[in-house]
Scaffold this motif. Structure first.
Motif, PDB file in Angstrom:
ATOM      1  N   TYR A  50      10.055  -9.063  10.536  1.00  0.00           N
ATOM      2  CA  TYR A  50      10.384 -10.175   9.831  1.00  0.00           C
ATOM      3  C   TYR A  50      10.477 -11.812  10.006  1.00  0.00           C
ATOM      4  CZ  TYR A  50      13.211 -12.971   6.411  1.00  0.00           C
ATOM      5  OH  TYR A  50      13.243 -13.943   5.618  1.00  0.00           O
ATOM      6  N   ARG A  51      10.196 -11.395  11.159  1.00  0.00           N
ATOM      7  CA  ARG A  51       9.958 -13.190  11.954  1.00  0.00           C
ATOM      8  C   ARG A  51       8.001 -12.971  11.632  1.00  0.00           C
ATOM      9  NH1 ARG A  51      12.938 -13.778  17.773  1.00  0.00           N
ATOM     10  NH2 ARG A  51      11.154 -16.179  16.951  1.00  0.00           N
ATOM     11  N   HIS A  52       8.156 -12.041  11.763  1.00  0.00           N
ATOM     12  CA  HIS A  52       5.856 -11.883  12.457  1.00  0.00           C
ATOM     13  C   HIS A  52       5.809 -12.280  11.454  1.00  0.00           C
ATOM     14  CE1 HIS A  52       2.173 -10.673  13.195  1.00  0.00           C
ATOM     15  NE2 HIS A  52       2.312  -9.740  11.818  1.00  0.00           N
ATOM     16  N   GLY A  53       6.275 -11.215   9.883  1.00  0.00           N
ATOM     17  CA  GLY A  53       5.548 -11.395   9.161  1.00  0.00           C
ATOM     18  C   GLY A  53       5.931 -12.400   7.798  1.00  0.00           C
ATOM     19  N   THR A  54       6.734 -13.224   8.730  1.00  0.00           N
ATOM     20  CA  THR A  54       6.702 -14.219   7.478  1.00  0.00           C
ATOM     21  C   THR A  54       6.776 -15.704   8.503  1.00  0.00           C
ATOM     22  OG1 THR A  54       9.002 -14.797   8.586  1.00  0.00           O
ATOM     23  CG2 THR A  54       8.956 -13.466   6.076  1.00  0.00           C
ATOM     24  N   SER A  55       6.210 -15.617   9.646  1.00  0.00           N
ATOM     25  CA  SER A  55       5.692 -17.020  10.130  1.00  0.00           C
ATOM     26  C   SER A  55       4.497 -17.455   9.948  1.00  0.00           C
ATOM     27  CB  SER A  55       6.076 -16.414  12.184  1.00  0.00           C
ATOM     28  OG  SER A  55       5.599 -15.817  12.427  1.00  0.00           O
ATOM     29  N   PHE A  56       3.327 -16.702   9.285  1.00  0.00           N
ATOM     30  CA  PHE A  56       2.102 -16.798   9.729  1.00  0.00           C
ATOM     31  C   PHE A  56       1.214 -18.638   8.971  1.00  0.00           C
ATOM     32  CE2 PHE A  56       1.659 -12.204  10.224  1.00  0.00           C
ATOM     33  CZ  PHE A  56      -0.172 -12.214  10.280  1.00  0.00           C
ATOM     34  N   PRO A  89       1.797  -9.052   6.835  1.00  0.00           N
ATOM     35  CA  PRO A  89       2.345  -7.675   6.648  1.00  0.00           C
ATOM     36  C   PRO A  89       2.677  -7.548   5.461  1.00  0.00           C
ATOM     37  CG  PRO A  89       2.320  -7.964   8.279  1.00  0.00           C
ATOM     38  CD  PRO A  89       1.983  -9.460   8.403  1.00  0.00           C
ATOM     39  N   GLY A  90       2.751  -6.959   4.225  1.00  0.00           N
ATOM     40  CA  GLY A  90       2.980  -6.579   2.855  1.00  0.00           C
ATOM     41  C   GLY A  90       4.677  -6.648   2.549  1.00  0.00           C
ATOM     42  N   ASN A  91       5.154  -7.160   2.209  1.00  0.00           N
ATOM     43  CA  ASN A  91       6.334  -6.631   1.686  1.00  0.00           C
ATOM     44  C   ASN A  91       6.884  -5.661   1.787  1.00  0.00           C
ATOM     45  OD1 ASN A  91       7.092  -9.822   1.116  1.00  0.00           O
ATOM     46  ND2 ASN A  91       6.674  -8.950  -1.310  1.00  0.00           N
ATOM     47  N   SER A  92       6.786  -4.400   1.923  1.00  0.00           N
ATOM     48  CA  SER A  92       6.915  -3.013   2.307  1.00  0.00           C
ATOM     49  C   SER A  92       7.299  -3.351   4.077  1.00  0.00           C
ATOM     50  CB  SER A  92       6.499  -1.699   2.079  1.00  0.00           C
ATOM     51  OG  SER A  92       4.506  -2.183   2.103  1.00  0.00           O
ATOM     52  N   GLY A  93       6.256  -4.059   4.387  1.00  0.00           N
ATOM     53  CA  GLY A  93       6.352  -4.005   5.678  1.00  0.00           C
ATOM     54  C   GLY A  93       7.203  -4.586   6.644  1.00  0.00           C
ATOM     55  N   ILE A  94       7.479  -5.785   5.724  1.00  0.00           N
ATOM     56  CA  ILE A  94       8.292  -6.541   6.059  1.00  0.00           C
ATOM     57  C   ILE A  94       9.473  -6.281   5.890  1.00  0.00           C
ATOM     58  CG2 ILE A  94       9.293  -9.110   5.973  1.00  0.00           C
ATOM     59  CD1 ILE A  94       6.503 -10.333   5.229  1.00  0.00           C
ATOM     60  N   TYR A  95      10.653  -6.021   4.606  1.00  0.00           N
ATOM     61  CA  TYR A  95      11.920  -5.895   3.851  1.00  0.00           C
ATOM     62  C   TYR A  95      11.683  -4.400   4.780  1.00  0.00           C
ATOM     63  CZ  TYR A  95      11.404 -10.262   1.984  1.00  0.00           C
ATOM     64  OH  TYR A  95      11.184 -11.535   2.321  1.00  0.00           O
ATOM     65  N   GLY A  96      10.809  -2.920   4.338  1.00  0.00           N
ATOM     66  CA  GLY A  96      10.899  -1.644   4.472  1.00  0.00           C
ATOM     67  C   GLY A  96      12.002  -1.561   6.083  1.00  0.00           C
ATOM     68  N   PRO A  97      10.762  -2.218   6.807  1.00  0.00           N
ATOM     69  CA  PRO A  97      12.140  -2.111   8.111  1.00  0.00           C
ATOM     70  C   PRO A  97      12.726  -2.996   8.410  1.00  0.00           C
ATOM     71  CG  PRO A  97       9.495  -2.665   9.393  1.00  0.00           C
ATOM     72  CD  PRO A  97       9.681  -2.898   7.223  1.00  0.00           C
ATOM     73  N   LEU A  98      13.817  -3.387   7.789  1.00  0.00           N
ATOM     74  CA  LEU A  98      15.083  -4.176   7.623  1.00  0.00           C
ATOM     75  C   LEU A  98      15.293  -3.340   6.718  1.00  0.00           C
ATOM     76  CD1 LEU A  98      15.842  -7.352   9.115  1.00  0.00           C
ATOM     77  CD2 LEU A  98      15.238  -8.282   6.257  1.00  0.00           C
ATOM     78  N   VAL A  99      15.702  -2.631   5.540  1.00  0.00           N
ATOM     79  CA  VAL A  99      16.433  -1.900   5.406  1.00  0.00           C
ATOM     80  C   VAL A  99      16.988  -0.665   6.024  1.00  0.00           C
ATOM     81  CG1 VAL A  99      16.574  -0.448   3.022  1.00  0.00           C
ATOM     82  CG2 VAL A  99      15.737  -2.798   3.358  1.00  0.00           C
ATOM     83  N   LEU A 100      15.436  -0.259   7.374  1.00  0.00           N
ATOM     84  CA  LEU A 100      15.681   1.135   7.748  1.00  0.00           C
ATOM     85  C   LEU A 100      16.937   0.334   8.924  1.00  0.00           C
ATOM     86  CD1 LEU A 100      15.124   3.625   8.877  1.00  0.00           C
ATOM     87  CD2 LEU A 100      13.313   3.206   9.252  1.00  0.00           C
ATOM     88  N   ALA A 101      16.719  -0.832   9.317  1.00  0.00           N
ATOM     89  CA  ALA A 101      17.200  -0.753   9.922  1.00  0.00           C
ATOM     90  C   ALA A 101      18.939  -1.167  10.239  1.00  0.00           C
ATOM     91  CB  ALA A 101      16.998  -1.932  11.359  1.00  0.00           C
ATOM     92  N   LEU A 140      10.049   3.530  -3.947  1.00  0.00           N
ATOM     93  CA  LEU A 140       9.424   2.451  -4.690  1.00  0.00           C
ATOM     94  C   LEU A 140       9.423   2.247  -2.678  1.00  0.00           C
ATOM     95  CD1 LEU A 140      10.515  -0.651  -4.790  1.00  0.00           C
ATOM     96  CD2 LEU A 140      12.848  -0.428  -3.989  1.00  0.00           C
ATOM     97  N   LEU A 141       9.513   2.123  -1.655  1.00  0.00           N
ATOM     98  CA  LEU A 141       8.913   2.094  -0.508  1.00  0.00           C
ATOM     99  C   LEU A 141       6.999   2.629  -0.653  1.00  0.00           C
ATOM    100  CD1 LEU A 141       9.159   0.589   1.628  1.00  0.00           C
ATOM    101  CD2 LEU A 141      10.135   2.728   2.545  1.00  0.00           C
ATOM    102  N   MET A 142       6.751   3.922  -1.430  1.00  0.00           N
ATOM    103  CA  MET A 142       5.929   4.193  -1.126  1.00  0.00           C
ATOM    104  C   MET A 142       4.867   3.469  -2.400  1.00  0.00           C
ATOM    105  SD  MET A 142       5.760   8.347  -1.384  1.00  0.00           S
ATOM    106  CE  MET A 142       6.076   9.645  -0.539  1.00  0.00           C
ATOM    107  N   ASP A 143       5.527   3.246  -3.603  1.00  0.00           N
ATOM    108  CA  ASP A 143       4.455   2.418  -4.429  1.00  0.00           C
ATOM    109  C   ASP A 143       4.600   0.717  -3.906  1.00  0.00           C
ATOM    110  OD1 ASP A 143       5.143   4.267  -6.119  1.00  0.00           O
ATOM    111  OD2 ASP A 143       6.941   3.715  -7.174  1.00  0.00           O
ATOM    112  N   LEU A 144       5.385   0.359  -3.144  1.00  0.00           N
ATOM    113  CA  LEU A 144       4.984  -1.317  -2.580  1.00  0.00           C
ATOM    114  C   LEU A 144       3.560  -0.972  -1.322  1.00  0.00           C
ATOM    115  CD1 LEU A 144       8.291  -2.275  -1.932  1.00  0.00           C
ATOM    116  CD2 LEU A 144       6.864  -3.087  -2.948  1.00  0.00           C
ATOM    117  N   ILE A 145       4.181   0.222  -1.070  1.00  0.00           N
ATOM    118  CA  ILE A 145       2.453   0.028   0.272  1.00  0.00           C
ATOM    119  C   ILE A 145       2.208   0.841  -0.252  1.00  0.00           C
ATOM    120  CG2 ILE A 145       2.145   1.428   2.228  1.00  0.00           C
ATOM    121  CD1 ILE A 145       4.733   1.603   3.289  1.00  0.00           C
ATOM    122  N   PHE A 146       1.233   1.974  -0.698  1.00  0.00           N
ATOM    123  CA  PHE A 146       0.075   2.946  -1.158  1.00  0.00           C
ATOM    124  C   PHE A 146       0.430   2.786  -2.844  1.00  0.00           C
ATOM    125  CE2 PHE A 146       1.777   5.161   2.350  1.00  0.00           C
ATOM    126  CZ  PHE A 146       0.488   4.579   3.542  1.00  0.00           C
TER     127      PHE A 146
END
Length: 789
Positions: free
Chosen positions: A41-47, A281-293, A738-744
């Motif tokens: 999350y920090r990486h994705g929001t630090s650009f 990274p897209g929102n799926s790449g930032i928030y997807g791991p956060l939800v999973l974790a 939802l996650l599939m639609d965000l990524i692909f």
């Protein structure tokens, strides 16, 4: 006092080794996951957050007339005139990338990217200097990054060394390295390796590019404003440049300008085209791991709470003694929380070891990501871990502490304690664990199925045995003659454009309606080589220039733009630039990859003296061999020119790699989630059996069957499992889709097979746990139990 308490806690944990190991391991995995998600999350929001004067720097982007998305490019003269026309604009910087042939101290030249910019570049952006100077005023000097210096000069000091740009061409020129920068951070939208003064930019004919040439569109133009509040006003004031731009480029008219702060220029996904800058990274790449974790950490905390409650029976007499000796409820709660705190601390130490493997592994799965965890010097991460230790200790330990400390000492010693009661809250926690398991397992099966779908997906053209070679028009004929008779080469063709790699965005006009399309110029046999099948009409006639600048073939999604019927599209007239074309055929809509929306495409025929690509179709399973033969043929003809080729399936390979990586991540975490759920269920069923030991013994004495005993033990858990399964299946299907639609943009979604696979997998595991406990009960000797009680 504190030391004695600490020793007591250590002895207690050491005495319950299995309990300690299970919870340290479970919490360690959960904390590993949350640290991974936090760093991601920090990486994705630090650009681009490392540049100075961020609030005063804006990128100027455009929107085409008739287009519904923005474009990253900007008319070149805007950088010149904005400073002259508006007092609010203090400085401007142009940024333009170009691929050319470069030679350093190595024998073979490389095709590499150079970036033209202005001397004020380092007044705008903070890219630290290693040694030398970052002054770009010299027209014979360049500034390079550390990795570029190593690429061209090895381990030698690059300062003062020469780079030959446009090597092997009439306009080749030596440039001296004046400075070396640290490598560009991975969280930077601006990506470059070689910087030189914009005044060195040359057109293809070798002439100098005029700064006031409205025909030229720069990759990016940046402005520095005195007051950031002026940005919205300037957007309107810049309308004065629209007419100038459109008069110079009637085929590519713009409708307006936008001012974008640099803090936002990495935030685009599908809402910008022709973007030469890197995106986060897209929102799926930032928030997807956060939800999973969060799900995994929550599951590990629930498991900790349940196992703590379940094993507390072994400590009942200890609790009774402590209360008799004057210990109050608060002291017992604090002691229990201290034990949880110690287990959590050990889990954090274990997570550090896990993340030494997991963070590099995850980074290797995806382009543009490099996650690290500096536990000694990253104070934000240190504070986060302290919060995790306290939060997890309270979340996982507070309920067991309250639960255990409430028992009455006299009941404990009289034996009248019905330990656990109905223990409804623990069962609710178990239900939540089962729900989480369903979510993660559904995602694992869903993404595995999607990976298979994408592997076999038909993009509408030949992806799997095509090689493209970039070249100059004057090189085409000789190279094509050398290639077309090679072993394993099935056919070849020439082209200016190539699907997914090279095209031009243009405006298609029908009447007063304008729409953006992708314009591709192709040669004879292109449709045959690329496997493009016509759905209506005819193709271009080979060896016949009658179709050049007259006929056009379109994808069927153009029909949707103008409400045409597909079978009535042939022979319609359209306008592109200043040219009128007749539609002679249609093909199915084409997809370049699974990530981005593709604009409708049009194909026009070009003459063979304009070819800039040789497209080669290899025989089945001979793609690698063909690439080697192409490189050998090229080196024989043009030894001083780099071989610049690509595989057509690169478009799909990245999507496939991403999907397989996601499927692998969900597989790992679904296994972890199921193991945690099984552990919690095992502990709670054990607790139930402990409470009902005497009852079970009596039932066995009076002749109860194993089936009856199974119902007594598992009835309440069956209800919990059914409810949790329904919630988990619904949540798993919704979140995975939802996650599939965000990524692909294109995915297979979730079907009943995925749901049934999930249900069967979890049912088998749960039934296995239940069967093990029933087997243990079946071996119980009623007489021994009743004597003991």
């Amino acid at each position: 006092m504190f030391f004695n308490q600490f020793k007591t806690i250590i002895r207690q944990l050491a005495a319950r080794k299995m309990y300690t190991i299970i919870n340290v391991l479970g919490l360690g995995i959960g904390i590993t996951a949350i640290v991974w998600a936090f760093q991601d999350y920090r990486h994705g929001t630090s650009f681009d957050n490392f540049h100075k004067d961020q609030t005063h720097i804006f990128r100027v982007i455009t929107q085409n007339d008739g287009g519904d998305v923005k474009n990253g490019y900007c008319p070149l003269p805007v950088a010149l005139f904005a400073k002259q026309d508006f007092a609010s604009v203090t400085q401007s910087v142009r940024f333009e990338n170009r691929y050319i042939t470069i030679k350093g101290s190595q024998e073979e030249p490389f095709s590499d990217k150079i970036t033209y910019t202005d001397p004020a570049f380092f007044d705008f952006f903070n890219f630290p200097l290693l040694y030398g100077s970052n002054d770009l005023t010299s027209l014979s000097g360049v500034v390079i990054t550390e990795s570029v210096a190593k690429k061209y000069f090895g381990n030698e000091n690059a300062l003062g060394k020469n780079l030959m740009l446009f090597a092997g061409e009439p306009n080749q020129k030596l440039f001296q390295v004046n400075g070396v920068l640290k490598d560009v951070p991975i969280n930077s939208s601006l990506n470059f390796g070689i910087l030189l003064n914009f005044e060195n930019y040359q057109l293809t004919d070798g002439s100098k590019l005029a700064a006031n040439d409205w025909k030229y569109l720069a990759d990016a133009v940046f402005l520095k404003l005195k007051n950031e509040q002026d940005a919205s006003r300037l957007e309107t004031d810049f309308n004065k440049y629209v007419a100038l731009q459109n008069a110079a480029r009637s085929e590519l008219k713009i409708s307006r300008f936008y001012f974008e702060p640099i803090s936002k220029m990495a935030d685009h996904e599908d809402d910008i085209q022709n973007n030469a800058l890197f995106q986060r990274p897209g929102n799926s790449g930032i928030y997807g791991p956060l939800v999973l974790a969060i799900l995994i950490l929550l599951s590990s905390c629930l498991n900790f709470a349940n196992t703590t409650v379940a094993q507390a029976n072994q400590r009942l007499k200890e609790m009774g003694v402590r209360k008799v000796m004057g210990g109050n409820k608060l002291q017992l709660i604090i002691q229990q929380l201290a034990g949880c705190l110690l287990i959590t601390f050990l889990a954090v130490l274990l997570s550090i070891l896990f993340n030494m493997w997991w963070l590099p592994t995850f980074s290797s799965m995806f382009e543009g990501i490099k996650l690290e965890a500096n536990y000694l010097h990253d104070f934000t991460l240190i504070k986060f871990l302290i919060g995790i230790i306290l939060g997890v200790s309270i979340l996982a330990g507070l309920y067991p502490a309250l639960y255990i400390s409430r028992f009455n000492a006299s009941q404990i010693f009289r034996g009248g304690l019905n330990y656990g009661g109905n223990n409804l809250f623990s069962k609710l926690l178990l239900g939540l664990q089962i729900t989480i398991a369903f979510i993660t397992v559904t995602a694992g099966f869903g993404f595995a199925r999607n990976a298979k779908f994408q592997q076999d997906f038909n993009f509408g053209f030949n992806q799997n045995n095509i090689v493209g070679v970039r070249l100059k028009p004057e090189e085409f004929t000789a190279f094509n003659e050398a290639v077309k008779n090679l072993n394993s080469v099935e056919s070849t063709c020439g082209s200016v454009s190539q699907i997914g790699f090279s095209w031009r965005d243009k405006q298609l006009e029908v009447g007063d309606r304008k729409k953006e399309i992708e314009f591709l110029s192709v040669g004879d046999r292109y449709f045959d080589v690329m496997g493009l099948a016509l759905t209506h009409g005819n193709g271009f006639q080979d060896q016949n220039d009658a179709d050049v600048n007259k006929s056009i073939i379109v994808t069927e999604d153009i029909c949707n733009l103008f409400n045409w019927k597909v079978d009535e599209t042939v022979n319609k007239q359209i306008h592109i630039d200043t040219m009128s074309y007749t539609i002679i055929g249609t093909v199915k809509p084409l997809m370049r990859n699974f990530f981005n929306r593709s604009n409708p495409m049009v194909f026009t025929k070009t003459t063979d003296d304009a070819y800039t690509h040789l497209i080669v179709k290899a025989q089945s399973n001979k793609l690698g061999s063909v690439m080697d033969q192409l490189k050998a043929s090229w080196t024989g003809l043009y030894p001083l020119r780099p071989f610049n080729a690509f595989y057509q399936n690169e478009l799909a390979t990245e999507a496939q790699r991403v999907n397989e990586s996601i499927a692998k991540i969900f597989l790992w975490f679904s296994i972890i989630s199921m193991l945690l759920t099984c552990t919690g269920m095992f502990a709670l069923i054990s607790l139930t059996i402990l409470k009902k030991t005497r009852e079970i013994a009596i039932r066995k004495v009076v002749g109860a069957s194993l089936k009856d005993i199974t119902i007594v033990i598992h009835k309440s858990y069956l209800i919990i499992f059914i409810i949790a399964s329904c919630l988990g299946i619904f949540a798993g299907m919704s979140l995975t889709k939802l996650l599939m639609d965000l990524i692909f943009r294109i995915n297979i979604g979730i079907n009943m097979n995925t749901v049934m696979n999930t249900l069967i997998t979890i049912c088998v595991l749960v039934c296995t746990i239940a069967a093990i406990k029933i087997w243990q009960v079946d071996r119980m000797k009623p007489a021994a139990v009743l004597k003991a009680n």
